[in-house]
Structure formats: C-alpha cells, structure tokens
Write an enzyme that holds these catalytic residues in place. Structure first.
Site, PDB file in Angstrom:
ATOM      1  N   CYS A   1      30.070  57.017  30.403  1.00 36.03           N
ATOM      2  CA  CYS A   1      29.267  58.290  31.038  1.00 36.03           C
ATOM      3  C   CYS A   1      29.405  58.520  31.901  1.00 36.03           C
ATOM      4  O   CYS A   1      29.953  60.205  31.565  1.00 36.03           O
ATOM      5  CB  CYS A   1      27.487  57.292  30.945  1.00 36.03           C
TER       6      CYS A   1
ATOM      7  N   HIS B   1      26.760  54.230  25.973  1.00 31.67           N
ATOM      8  CA  HIS B   1      26.713  52.964  27.337  1.00 31.67           C
ATOM      9  C   HIS B   1      26.769  52.263  25.646  1.00 31.67           C
ATOM     10  O   HIS B   1      26.370  51.462  25.252  1.00 31.67           O
ATOM     11  CB  HIS B   1      25.772  52.193  27.364  1.00 31.67           C
TER      12      HIS B   1
ATOM     13  N   GLU C   1      28.295  48.978  25.958  1.00 29.54           N
ATOM     14  CA  GLU C   1      27.859  47.343  26.756  1.00 29.54           C
ATOM     15  C   GLU C   1      26.249  47.275  26.522  1.00 29.54           C
ATOM     16  O   GLU C   1      26.018  46.337  26.251  1.00 29.54           O
ATOM     17  CB  GLU C   1      28.159  47.723  27.707  1.00 29.54           C
TER      18      GLU C   1
ATOM     19  N   SER D   1      25.018  20.325  46.099  1.00 30.66           N
ATOM     20  CA  SER D   1      23.356  20.944  46.370  1.00 30.66           C
ATOM     21  C   SER D   1      22.376  20.117  45.418  1.00 30.66           C
ATOM     22  O   SER D   1      20.997  20.028  45.408  1.00 30.66           O
ATOM     23  CB  SER D   1      23.389  22.246  46.222  1.00 30.66           C
ATOM     24  N   GLY D   2      23.375  19.116  44.431  1.00 27.45           N
ATOM     25  CA  GLY D   2      22.406  19.235  43.494  1.00 27.45           C
ATOM     26  C   GLY D   2      22.342  20.003  42.082  1.00 27.45           C
ATOM     27  O   GLY D   2      22.300  19.410  41.065  1.00 27.45           O
ATOM     28  N   GLY D   3      22.973  20.892  42.376  1.00 27.93           N
ATOM     29  CA  GLY D   3      22.778  21.701  40.766  1.00 27.93           C
ATOM     30  C   GLY D   3      23.950  22.434  40.442  1.00 27.93           C
ATOM     31  O   GLY D   3      25.257  21.492  40.573  1.00 27.93           O
ATOM     32  N   VAL D   4      23.960  22.949  39.794  1.00 24.37           N
ATOM     33  CA  VAL D   4      25.031  23.367  38.486  1.00 24.37           C
ATOM     34  C   VAL D   4      26.806  23.610  38.903  1.00 24.37           C
ATOM     35  O   VAL D   4      27.752  23.154  39.002  1.00 24.37           O
ATOM     36  CB  VAL D   4      24.709  23.871  37.286  1.00 24.37           C
ATOM     37  N   ASP D   5      26.331  25.192  39.945  1.00 24.82           N
ATOM     38  CA  ASP D   5      27.748  25.768  40.412  1.00 24.82           C
ATOM     39  C   ASP D   5      28.263  24.467  41.654  1.00 24.82           C
ATOM     40  O   ASP D   5      29.489  24.370  41.236  1.00 24.82           O
ATOM     41  CB  ASP D   5      26.844  26.353  41.680  1.00 24.82           C
ATOM     42  N   SER D   6      27.663  24.083  42.172  1.00 24.03           N
ATOM     43  CA  SER D   6      28.522  22.890  43.334  1.00 24.03           C
ATOM     44  C   SER D   6      29.168  22.038  42.372  1.00 24.03           C
ATOM     45  O   SER D   6      29.977  21.233  42.979  1.00 24.03           O
ATOM     46  CB  SER D   6      27.314  22.583  44.413  1.00 24.03           C
ATOM     47  N   SER D   7      28.349  20.922  41.750  1.00 25.40           N
ATOM     48  CA  SER D   7      28.602  19.561  41.069  1.00 25.40           C
ATOM     49  C   SER D   7      30.246  20.390  39.760  1.00 25.40           C
ATOM     50  O   SER D   7      30.954  19.526  40.224  1.00 25.40           O
ATOM     51  CB  SER D   7      27.015  19.517  39.795  1.00 25.40           C
TER      52      SER D   7
END
Length: 509
Positions: free
Chosen positions: A79, A167, A169, A221-227
């Site tokens: 584009c 586009h 994508e 933190s208990g979340g997915v990312d930090s775990s």
C-alpha cells in the site's frame, strides 16, 4: 545466525498483522520504526514496507532513504510502501476520485511472477487507500490490476523489488498468506525453522552466555509471561535464578498463596514478599491511570531493589516483557502511537545497579504459550488469561483503596469462577471486572441503595493487538450479575462491555 524479515513501520493499523502472518510461517521477523532502520546484515533476508495513514504526496510524510535496502535484499512495499517506491523513483501518485476500501478482485497479468505463483486468478484482496499510483517509473512493470485501479501490483525489472496496492496481511485477502509466503520463503529464501523448540534452544544458549555465573532476580506475577520467562531462565542458569513473587495487594482473590505454592512445585527458587501496604501508600490520592501505572512500577522497582540487596551477586533483573508491550510503548513521528506506558518496558533508574534481561520480548502472547508448553509449564498457569502488571490497580477507575480492592476481588472471583464452571473460560482470551467511580440508585429488599456500578469485560483475541468482545450467553451473564449483586456488598448494578479493540482497549485504563 537467526534469519529474519524486517518490517518498516509507517504507522499502519495492519503492521502487526504482517508480523503475525510471517511468524505463522515459522519465520522470525521484527517491526522497526521507519526512521530507525538498522544496517542490513546477512541475517536480514528481506524487508517489507508497511502501509500508512499518511499520503506520499504530503511533504511531512515519512520518506526514508531506502538505498541501503533496495537491490541488497528482496523488498516488498504494501500500500503506502508500494506508493513510496513508485513516487521516490520517478513515478506518480495521485489522489483517487474516491477512497477505495474493501474487497476487490485481483486480475493477475504476470502469472509467472514470483509473488503470484500458485495464486488463483481473480481472487479477492483487501483495499484500503485514498491515493493510487497513476504512473510507474520506467523500469517498473505492472503485474496485477483490479477493476478500479491499473497498478494493483508491480515488480522492478531485474530486481527482487515488489509492490502491492492491496493488503495481503488482512484476513479478507483470500490468498494473502500465500502471497506473503511466496515473498518470505520463495524470494527471500527463509527456511521456516523458527519454532518454539528452536526458540528455547537458542534462547537458553544466549542466556547462558549473557548471564554467565552471575545471579538473576525475576519478579513473578502468576501470569503466563513471567512464568514462562522463569522456566526459560531456570533451564539456562538453574539456581542462579531467584524469583520474587510480590503481593502488591492488587492481585486476584487468594492468588498470592495459591500461585506461590504452584511455583514451588515447579522447582523454582521463589521468595514471597508481602508489600501490600507499600503499594497502597504509593497509590494514595492518585486517580490518573498513567500516574497509577508509574506509581506501581516505581514501587515494584523499590521492592526489587530492597530484596536484591538481601541477596548475593545479583547483577540482572529479568522481566516478562513480550512483543505487544514493546510495540505499544514505541512512538515515533509516523508509526503507531503509544497507547499506554508499560511498567516493565524500558530502563531502570540510576540508583538500581541491575541490568535488564527480557527473554520473551520478541514473542507474541500465543507464541509465549507455545514456548511454555515446550518447557512443560502446567496447564493451570499456561492457559491463564492475561493479567495486567498493575493488576486490579487499573481495574479500579479513579483512586484505589483497600475497600475498593476487596469489593473488586470478590466480584472478579465470582466472574472468573463462573466462567470456569460453565466451561467458558478457555473460550475467552481475557476476562475482567472493572469497578467504576460511579454510584447508582438501586433497591434491595425494602431499602433504597446508592452503590457502585461494575463492568464485566470479556474479549476474544489471538495476540492482544486486536480483540473483539465475547458473545457470552445471556443466561450466563444474568446469573453472574445476580450472584455479584447478591453477594458483594457495595455493588448494585452490573453492565457488560461490548466494545472491540480498536477503537477501545482491552483494559479500561
């Protein structure tokens, strides 16, 4: 050497979708602002120019020097990117009689063109542009058209330089993924080897080399990312990783105790720190959402600094930063504006002598989960909904107080547990309860009440960059509403948020 595709961001709402499509091919790619183009090295196999809300006809529109890219690596303009290639090389771009937005039929004129190999004639593509290319430079050749525009796509003769006005994508482009794959795999020669397993293998080796014999602290933190970040670091440096799980008083009901036990069961070296009062004090009198985020982030830093001084040979602070955090926190003249600041993106204050390591900063959320699965993260944490770093602090609109936190924790717990009981939890990307600084009249028994309104929010998404509201059953919402109003003192009205992102964000603050 990690092969990669570079995506130059000119501010298009679709830039992240280009990255998502390429990652789906098991090819690594990075988004960089148009004014921060890195040196082209052997690892960069191709470059894609994104679309843009700007017009190449405007004097203030972004026009970076592409001489170090073009002819050195394959180049695809999408584009605005295609219009830029045309206008900067002697072609002409003009305003269309009308903005072309929506589906169009692609008439491929060069079926043997590398970009259109095995692409069905007259397939549907998605258009979104106000300008159009009316004249191509001398050595540019039209490869496709639509009913509305002659230059639907082009190639530069004797070069691996392409442009498309549509586009590919976007989901509505019927063979868009295949067109991008023809460029990324066919023309650029990427080998589709960037898998969760390869990411783990490469990351572990890099973390070992980077950290050496020094110690790392990581705020869980208990979340997915930090775990997932913790397990990745644990695999790389073992007991050199010391995890700190802070109770900031802004977690979900009973979360600190239950998650702390889960972490210890994973073999991680975890220290639990109760700092609720410190966070409440830092938030006292603050209503502005950005100031709340910064106050929470600053207090986290202070807690980490305090805890790190109790430990020996701590040189690194690990964070669970992921790619959408990085993208949303970058703002330059042109590309996507900063939506909100992230307390886990950026540098540390001078007084804290720790270096940052962010093992997941290149991954989208669904990629983090795939890596977590490879690392053996238990399903209970792996499938958890995303939870913001500032926790319930940004789900209480206005000033935060212990009483408001108690009210929200109770309401939020009813909502989340009800989703799980009704087997709706895993059908939703993220669910939240938001406490409004609004009181409304209600009736309970024979008494008139004047209590808080609560918002329920549930969305579906793949990576958090875009999201649509979840169409939860009316009966379910009615049941949750009744439970909250009957059981949580302080709430007498429940509403459901049906806004999508964009234009709204997933969180209210």
């Amino acid at each position: 050497m990690q092969q990669k595709i570079l995506i130059l961001d000119f501010g298009s709402q679709y830039t992240q979708l280009i990255a998502r499509k390429i990652r789906e091919m098991n090819v690594y790619c990075e988004i960089v602002p148009h004014n921060k183009i890195p040196e082209i090295s052997d690892e960069i196999k191709g470059v894609i120019l994104s679309g843009s809300p700007h017009s190449v006809r405007d004097s203030e529109s972004p026009k970076p020097d592409l001489s170090k890219i073009r002819k050195h690596v394959p180049l695809l303009g999408i584009c605005y990117g295609a219009q830029l290639l045309a206008s900067e090389n002697g072609g002409e771009v003009a305003a269309s009689d009308h903005r072309e937005y929506g589906r169009a039929s692609l008439n491929i004129k060069e079926l043997e063109n590398d970009l259109f190999k095995n692409i069905k004639q007259n397939s549907t593509v998605w258009m979104s542009h106000a300008d159009t290319i009316v004249r191509l430079p001398e050595n540019f050749k039209i490869t496709a058209s639509t009913d509305s525009i002659e230059v639907g796509a082009f190639v530069v003769e004797n070069e691996k330089t392409f442009g498309v006005q549509f586009h590919p994508e976007v989901y509505h482009s019927e063979f868009g993924f295949e067109i991008l794959k023809n460029f990324v795999v066919g023309t650029c020669g990427c080998n589709m080897s960037w898998t969760p397993d390869s990411f783990v293998e490469t990351s572990v080796a890099e973390l070992k080399a980077k950290i050496g014999s020094e110690n790392v602290i990581l705020g869980l933190s208990g979340g997915v990312d930090s775990s997932v970040a913790a397990l990745l670091l644990h695999k790389a440096v073992g007991k050199q990783l010391i995890c700190i799980f802070v109770d900031n008083g802004l977690l979900r009901k009973n979360e600190f105790e239950t998650v702390l036990e889960s972490y210890k069961g994973m073999g991680l070296n975890v220290i639990g720190v109760n700092s609720s009062e410190k966070f409440y004090k830092s938030l006292h009198g603050i209503s502005d959402p950005e100031l709340k985020r910064k106050a929470i982030g600053k207090t986290f830093i202070e807690v980490f600094d305090e805890e790190s001084h109790k430990l020996q040979n701590i040189k690194w602070l690990a964070q669970g930063t992921i790619y959408p955090d990085v993208i949303e926190s970058v703002s330059v003249n042109g590309p996507s504006a900063t939506i909100k600041s992230h307390h886990n993106v950026g540098g540390l204050p001078d007084f804290m002598k720790l270096q940052i390591v962010e093992p997941l900063r290149l991954l989208f959320k669904d990629e983090v989960r795939r890596v977590g699965k490879v690392l053996g993260l238990q399903a209970e944490i792996l499938n958890r909904h995303p939870f913001p770093g500032p926790g319930l602090g940004i789900r209480i609109l206005g000033e935060v107080s212990p009483e408001k936190i108690r009210i929200l924790q109770e309401a939020d717990n009813i909502f989340i547990e009800s989703l799980k009981e009704n087997k709706l939890y895993e059908k939703v990307w993220q669910a939240a309860a938001i406490l409004l600084p609004v009181q409304s009249v209600g009736v309970m028994g024979d008494e008139r009440t004047y209590e808080n309104a609560l918002v329920l929010r549930a969305v579906g998404s793949t990576d958090g960059m875009t999201a649509d509201w979840s169409h939860l059953p009316y009966e379910f919402l009615a049941d949750v509403s009744n439970k909250i109003i009957n059981r949580v003192k302080g709430i007498n009205r429940v509403v459901y948020d049906i806004s999508s992102k964009p234009p709204a964000t997933i969180e209210w603050e």
